[in-house]
Enzyme design. Structure first.
Site, mmCIF file in Angstrom:
data_model
loop_
_atom_site.group_PDB
_atom_site.id
_atom_site.type_symbol
_atom_site.label_atom_id
_atom_site.label_comp_id
_atom_site.label_asym_id
_atom_site.label_seq_id
_atom_site.Cartn_x
_atom_site.Cartn_y
_atom_site.Cartn_z
ATOM 1 N N HIS A 177 0.740 -1.030 0.080
ATOM 2 C CA HIS A 177 -0.112 -0.002 -0.049
ATOM 3 C C HIS A 177 0.823 1.237 -0.015
ATOM 4 O O HIS A 177 1.704 1.257 0.791
ATOM 5 C CB HIS A 177 -0.852 0.005 1.155
ATOM 6 C CG HIS A 177 -2.102 -0.877 1.067
ATOM 7 N ND1 HIS A 177 -3.213 -0.837 1.817
ATOM 8 C CD2 HIS A 177 -2.161 -2.159 0.287
ATOM 9 C CE1 HIS A 177 -4.016 -1.829 1.513
ATOM 10 N NE2 HIS A 177 -3.372 -2.459 0.390
ATOM 11 N N TYR B 201 -9.084 5.378 7.721
ATOM 12 C CA TYR B 201 -9.243 5.721 9.343
ATOM 13 C C TYR B 201 -10.166 6.744 9.369
ATOM 14 O O TYR B 201 -10.217 7.791 8.704
ATOM 15 C CB TYR B 201 -7.769 6.177 9.624
ATOM 16 C CG TYR B 201 -6.835 5.157 9.927
ATOM 17 C CD1 TYR B 201 -6.588 4.551 11.266
ATOM 18 C CD2 TYR B 201 -6.114 4.747 8.796
ATOM 19 C CE1 TYR B 201 -5.509 3.820 11.278
ATOM 20 C CE2 TYR B 201 -5.038 3.681 9.087
ATOM 21 C CZ TYR B 201 -4.649 3.373 10.216
ATOM 22 O OH TYR B 201 -3.887 2.303 10.485
ATOM 23 N N PRO C 117 -3.325 -0.119 18.750
ATOM 24 C CA PRO C 117 -3.133 -0.629 17.329
ATOM 25 C C PRO C 117 -3.075 0.392 16.321
ATOM 26 O O PRO C 117 -3.412 0.189 15.182
ATOM 27 C CB PRO C 117 -4.008 -1.804 17.310
ATOM 28 C CG PRO C 117 -5.214 -1.694 18.319
ATOM 29 C CD PRO C 117 -4.491 -0.898 19.446
ATOM 30 N N LYS D 120 1.960 -0.249 15.139
ATOM 31 C CA LYS D 120 3.300 -0.514 15.463
ATOM 32 C C LYS D 120 3.924 -1.900 16.231
ATOM 33 O O LYS D 120 4.906 -2.146 16.402
ATOM 34 C CB LYS D 120 3.762 0.757 16.162
ATOM 35 C CG LYS D 120 3.979 2.224 15.619
ATOM 36 C CD LYS D 120 4.688 1.990 14.228
ATOM 37 C CE LYS D 120 4.299 3.221 13.325
ATOM 38 N NZ LYS D 120 4.546 2.703 12.083
ATOM 39 N N TYR E 227 4.247 6.468 9.906
ATOM 40 C CA TYR E 227 3.348 5.226 9.451
ATOM 41 C C TYR E 227 4.180 4.018 8.785
ATOM 42 O O TYR E 227 4.074 2.845 9.195
ATOM 43 C CB TYR E 227 2.183 5.528 8.768
ATOM 44 C CG TYR E 227 1.193 4.723 8.790
ATOM 45 C CD1 TYR E 227 -0.048 4.723 9.695
ATOM 46 C CD2 TYR E 227 1.170 3.707 7.772
ATOM 47 C CE1 TYR E 227 -0.989 3.742 9.819
ATOM 48 C CE2 TYR E 227 -0.098 2.796 7.586
ATOM 49 C CZ TYR E 227 -0.975 2.793 8.782
ATOM 50 O OH TYR E 227 -1.942 1.840 8.560
#
Length: 392
Positions: A72, A196, A288, A292, A380
């Protein structure tokens, strides 16, 4: 029994450590309280940082990940009736994430270790570490395993961290006033990348595990019960929190598993006591939201591998002595990022209008500022890994 490194826990941390040590000619034995079937089917994280992908490929266990994993190059932040893409390919060129389930990583590592003649003992009862300051050993089911060092890779609820005497560790913890309800659904993903979504109803995450399996999360009360969430209610709430932009429709289908996860931040430091070294969830937990947990475990065992290889090659304990400090630098960066993502996207108090406006203002900043978006993107996909070894 005798080995160089006794490893407690056959999760990704313990298995990868055993494999990396094997590549350096260092012997280990892995002790796991659960069955092989259990650890291979345990549904956990599925977002691999660029550094984690690189480590698995370099270690020769990335073939199936390359074939089946889903690279991604961005994520979407959805709020206020609009979606905003964070483009990794532009903000952090050459770095991405790969969606590949933790249980798949575990399967790959178990298969490779057994093919290489590695020692993994499953269904081991009553594991206990002893003599941690000198001549350490592990007992289990009436057996004894002597070793030079013990690696505690047995998770947050394992036996290794509690074996350290009271008063040695400093504990840092934050509990969040909500939990996550996670489901796996036998449906194709409704979008090509992770979404998100923040709404006044609470947070939701659209993710995936394969082209045929989708993964979803819902923010729920901390005392929620799975009995309170039949399929119809789950899909209705996912629609309400995700179908907030024009043209987006959620693909629904059979739910094949569900779980509840408490949301907490936790760090125990130092990550070492004598000849016991903690790695992964045994030493630290992150919510979460920032994806990580697994990635921190990989970073830990990479540092530990280099330190142990240095010990056996030179007799020097310099890198082992620096293990905790080296790992904690990355751990606290990940703690902050995970806390930041969590506070940015979740509903903390439905009556706190001031807090909601602050969240919206910060989201507006992240999605309109190149600098802010880059900060999110580089954290990220994962900051560069540090082995702890001296640089030339």
């Amino acid at each position: 029994m005798r080995t160089q490194v006794g490893i407690v826990g056959a999760g990704p941390a313990g298995l990868l450590l055993s494999h990396l040590l094997h590549l350096r000619g260092i012997d280990s034995v892995v002790l796991e309280a659960r069955s092989r079937e259990y650890v291979e089917q345990r549904v956990r994280a599925g977002v691999l940082e660029q550094g984690t992908v690189d480590v698995l490929n370099e270690a020769g266990v990335g073939e199936r990940m390359r074939a089946e994993g889903l690279p991604h190059h961005g994520i979407e932040l959805r709020y206020g009736g609009a979606g905003h893409r964070i483009p990794f390919e532009r903000l952090v060129p050459g770095r991405a994430i790969t969606v590949y389930g933790q249980q798949e990583v575990v399967k790959d590592l178990i298969a490779r270790r057994l093919a290489d003649g590695g020692k993994i003992l499953f269904d081991v009862p009553d594991v206990a570490p002893h003599s941690l300051q000198a001549d350490p050993y592990l007992t289990f089911g009436g057996e004894r395993l002597d070793c030079d060092v013990i690696a505690g890779c047995d998770g947050f609820h394992g036996v290794c961290r509690p074996s350290i005497p009271d008063g040695v560790l400093s504990i840092f913890q934050r509990d969040y006033p909500f939990a996550w309800l996670g489901i796996l659904a036998q449906v194709p993903p409704s979008a090509e990348e992770l979404i998100y979504s923040r709404s006044d109803r609470g947070f939701a995450l659209h993710s995936m595990r394969s082209p045929e399996i989708s993964r979803f999360y819902l923010q729920v009360p901390p005392d929620a019960s799975l009995d309170d969430w039949p399929d119809e209610r789950i899909w209705a709430e996912l629609r309400a929190r995700l179908e907030t932009v024009p043209g987006f429709a959620l693909t629904e289908g059979p739910i094949i598993s569900r779980d509840l996860s408490a949301m907490r931040s936790f760090v125990a430091e130092p990550m070492r006591y004598g000849r016991l070294y903690l790695a992964g969830d045994a030493a630290h937990i992150v919510p979460p939201t920032g994806a990580k947990g697994l990635n921190l475990a990989v970073a830990d065992v990479r540092v530990l591998t280099e330190a142990l290889a240095h010990l056996y090659a030179t007799g020097s304990t310099d890198l082992l002595d620096a293990y905790s400090a080296t790992c904690l630098k990355r751990v606290w960066r990940a703690q902050h990022f995970s806390w930041w993502m969590t506070t940015l996207l979740h509903t903390f108090d439905t009556d706190d209008a001031y807090g909601r406006r602050l969240q919206t203002s910060h989201l507006d900043y992240v999605t309109s500022s190149e600098a802010a978006a880059t900060t999110l993107a580089e954290n990220y996909v994962g900051l560069p890994l540090d082995s702890g070894a001296p640089r030339d």
